[in-house]
Design an enzyme around this catalytic site. Structure first.
Site, short mmCIF file in Angstrom:
data_model
loop_
_atom_site.label_atom_id
_atom_site.label_comp_id
_atom_site.label_asym_id
_atom_site.label_seq_id
_atom_site.Cartn_x
_atom_site.Cartn_y
_atom_site.Cartn_z
N ASN A 170 -9.86 0.36 1.69
CA ASN A 170 -8.42 0.49 1.48
C ASN A 170 -8.10 0.09 0.04
O ASN A 170 -8.16 -1.09 -0.31
CB ASN A 170 -7.70 -0.42 2.48
CG ASN A 170 -6.20 -0.37 2.33
OD1 ASN A 170 -5.67 0.18 1.38
ND2 ASN A 170 -5.50 -0.98 3.28
N CYS A 228 0.82 -1.22 0.00
CA CYS A 228 0.00 0.00 0.00
C CYS A 228 0.85 1.26 0.00
O CYS A 228 0.33 2.36 -0.20
CB CYS A 228 -0.93 0.03 1.21
SG CYS A 228 -2.11 -1.32 1.26
N HIS A 249 -2.70 7.39 4.38
CA HIS A 249 -3.19 6.18 3.73
C HIS A 249 -4.55 5.81 4.33
O HIS A 249 -4.72 5.84 5.55
CB HIS A 249 -2.19 5.05 3.95
CG HIS A 249 -2.65 3.73 3.44
ND1 HIS A 249 -3.26 3.57 2.21
CD2 HIS A 249 -2.61 2.48 4.00
CE1 HIS A 249 -3.56 2.29 2.04
NE2 HIS A 249 -3.18 1.62 3.11
O1 UT7 Z 1 -2.50 -1.06 4.25
C1 UT7 Z 1 -2.43 -1.85 5.38
C2 UT7 Z 1 -3.59 -2.79 5.39
N1 UT7 Z 1 -4.03 -3.31 6.62
C3 UT7 Z 1 -4.51 -2.63 7.69
O2 UT7 Z 1 -4.43 -1.45 7.79
C4 UT7 Z 1 -5.14 -3.44 8.79
C5 UT7 Z 1 -4.83 -2.96 10.18
N2 UT7 Z 1 -5.67 -3.67 11.15
C6 UT7 Z 1 -6.95 -3.30 11.36
O3 UT7 Z 1 -7.42 -2.37 10.77
C7 UT7 Z 1 -7.73 -4.03 12.41
O4 UT7 Z 1 -6.89 -4.88 13.15
C8 UT7 Z 1 -8.92 -4.86 11.81
C9 UT7 Z 1 -9.98 -3.92 11.27
C10 UT7 Z 1 -8.41 -5.79 10.73
C11 UT7 Z 1 -9.55 -5.71 12.89
O5 UT7 Z 1 -10.01 -4.90 13.96
P1 UT7 Z 1 -9.72 -5.30 15.47
O6 UT7 Z 1 -10.39 -4.32 16.31
O7 UT7 Z 1 -8.22 -5.48 15.60
O8 UT7 Z 1 -10.47 -6.68 15.57
P2 UT7 Z 1 -9.86 -8.09 15.97
O9 UT7 Z 1 -8.97 -8.62 14.88
O10 UT7 Z 1 -9.29 -7.96 17.34
O11 UT7 Z 1 -11.17 -8.98 16.02
C12 UT7 Z 1 -12.18 -8.76 16.98
C13 UT7 Z 1 -13.29 -9.76 16.73
C14 UT7 Z 1 -12.80 -11.20 16.56
O12 UT7 Z 1 -13.74 -12.03 17.19
P3 UT7 Z 1 -13.41 -12.64 18.65
O13 UT7 Z 1 -12.15 -13.43 18.47
O14 UT7 Z 1 -13.23 -11.44 19.53
O15 UT7 Z 1 -14.62 -13.45 18.94
C15 UT7 Z 1 -12.88 -11.42 15.07
O16 UT7 Z 1 -13.09 -12.78 14.74
O17 UT7 Z 1 -13.98 -9.42 15.52
C16 UT7 Z 1 -14.08 -10.60 14.69
N3 UT7 Z 1 -14.09 -10.17 13.31
C17 UT7 Z 1 -15.21 -9.82 12.66
N4 UT7 Z 1 -16.49 -9.78 13.04
C18 UT7 Z 1 -17.40 -9.36 12.15
C19 UT7 Z 1 -13.03 -10.04 12.46
N5 UT7 Z 1 -13.47 -9.59 11.27
C20 UT7 Z 1 -14.81 -9.45 11.37
C21 UT7 Z 1 -15.80 -9.04 10.48
N6 UT7 Z 1 -17.08 -9.00 10.90
N7 UT7 Z 1 -15.52 -8.64 9.21
#
Ligand code: UT7
Length: 338
Positions: free
Chosen positions: A282, A119, A252
């Protein structure tokens, strides 16, 4: 890698963007994976994104953006002597998308190559074009940043599919009479690369074509919040500027929470920050040019405005650039001096 511009005045004289026509909302997404509009909006700020059709490749999406950038710069394709396309989703590995675009537009004098920096690709590409022009190797460069990440996502993985969208942007870079880039800061940390990877895409796992994009979101989030701040501060320091001097901040567009964190830490007023992740998700290398185009549409890219751009992504990589917007093209076509 860090540097300030010195005597060279090289700027952006044309900007164009384009996204696929198809809009995919969060509700549409929830019909494909187990997710909800509420979760996506709360965790990322994204409401919808554009998704390319099966027939569309990156060069199809990028072409209208390139035409618009050329038109704004008043540049004939024959004048372009360098084409750099930053992408991780070229039409194919070769011929490069930059060579395909150069051919379609009859840019017969141009060197053309694609650049891979996740990215952060657009930031790397504008700094390369800057260096080529400053060194006298190029006089007028076309830089494209774009990705159709929808093509390489694992559409069963809800933790990645909801984040990304497709889009592209293009700029014309050349010597300008006033303003122009003030400096760049770029970096990479291959040790963190495993947290955002596409294993089936190259020579290591070539026998596993089904291995799609994978991401450890939490690790990338931690990395992002750190480098979005350190990179921006480093380029400001290098150029003898402070955050108070910045008129427009173009981060970004990965996640609204990452942007909010950077805005808070850098101490830049939110009203000077460009946010469009809600509409596009993104778009990887397309993200910064799409945000620049929105800033322009809102009348924020006035002549002389100090614009700070920072990207980050796979590699893991990051990069910032500082530019004084809007000087007219220099008539003598030389990189140095006003
Ligand atoms: O250019 C660079 C590209 N990448 C990025 O910028 C990504 C950077 N990371 C992020 O933006 C965040 O870490 C995410 C948006 C990917 C995830 O957010 P988070 O607040 O870190 O969530 P998490 O990974 O801690 O997940 C929390 C919960 C999990 O469930 P449990 O384990 O707490 O039961 C996930 O399984 O949310 C669940 N989850 C979802 N639920 C509904 C993960 N994805 C989804 C989804 N819908 N799409």
């Amino acid at each position: 890698m860090i540097g300030s511009a010195g005597a060279a005045r090289i700027g952006i004289t044309g900007l164009g963007v384009n996204v696929p026509a198809r809009v995919m909302t969060n509700d549409d997404m929830s019909k494909i994976v187990d997710t909800s509009d509420e979760w996506i909006r709360e965790r990322t700020g994204i409401r919808e994104r554009r998704i390319a059709s099966q027939e569309e490749a990156l060069s199809d999406v990028a072409l209208p953006a390139v035409r618009d950038a050329l038109a704004e710069a008043g540049a004939d394709p024959s004048e372009i002597d360098l084409v750099i396309c930053a992408t991780v989703t070229p039409d194919m590995l070769f011929p490069t998308t930059s060579a395909l675009l150069a051919d379609t537009l009859a840019m017969r004098q141009a060197a053309a190559y694609d650049l891979l920096a996740g990215c952060t690709g657009f930031m790397y590409a504008i700094s390369q074009a800057y260096g080529m022009i400053a060194a006298g190797l190029s006089r007028k460069a076309l830089v494209v940043g774009g990705d159709l990440l929808s093509k390489i996502l694992d559409w069963d993985d809800r933790s990645t599919v909801v984040l990304f969208g497709d889009g592209a942007g293009a700029v014309i870079m050349e010597p300008v009479a006033s303003g122009g880039f003030l400096g760049f800061e770029l970096g990479a940390d291959g040790a963190g690369g495993i947290h955002l990877c596409y294993p089936g895409s190259g020579s290591r796992h070539f026998d596993d074509p089904e291995s799609m994009l994978k991401m450890n979101g939490r690790e990338v989030f931690k990395f992002a919040t750190r480098v979005m701040v350190t990179s921006a501060q480093a380029v400001l320091d290098e150029c003898g500027k402070t955050i108070d001097d910045v008129d427009v901040y173009v981060p970004h567009q990965a996640n609204k929470r990452i942007i909010d964190y950077a805005v808070g830490k850098l101490g830049i007023p939110p009203e000077r920050t460009v946010v469009n992740v809600d509409r596009f998700g993104n778009t990887s290398s397309g993200s910064i040019p799409l945000a620049l185009a929105d800033a322009r549409a809102e009348g924020r890219l006035t002549e002389g405005a100090l614009v700070l751009m920072t990207g980050m992504g796979a590699g893991l990589t990051w990069g910032s650039a500082l530019i004084e917007w809007g000087g007219p093209a220099a008539s003598n076509g030389r990189a140095n001096g006003a």
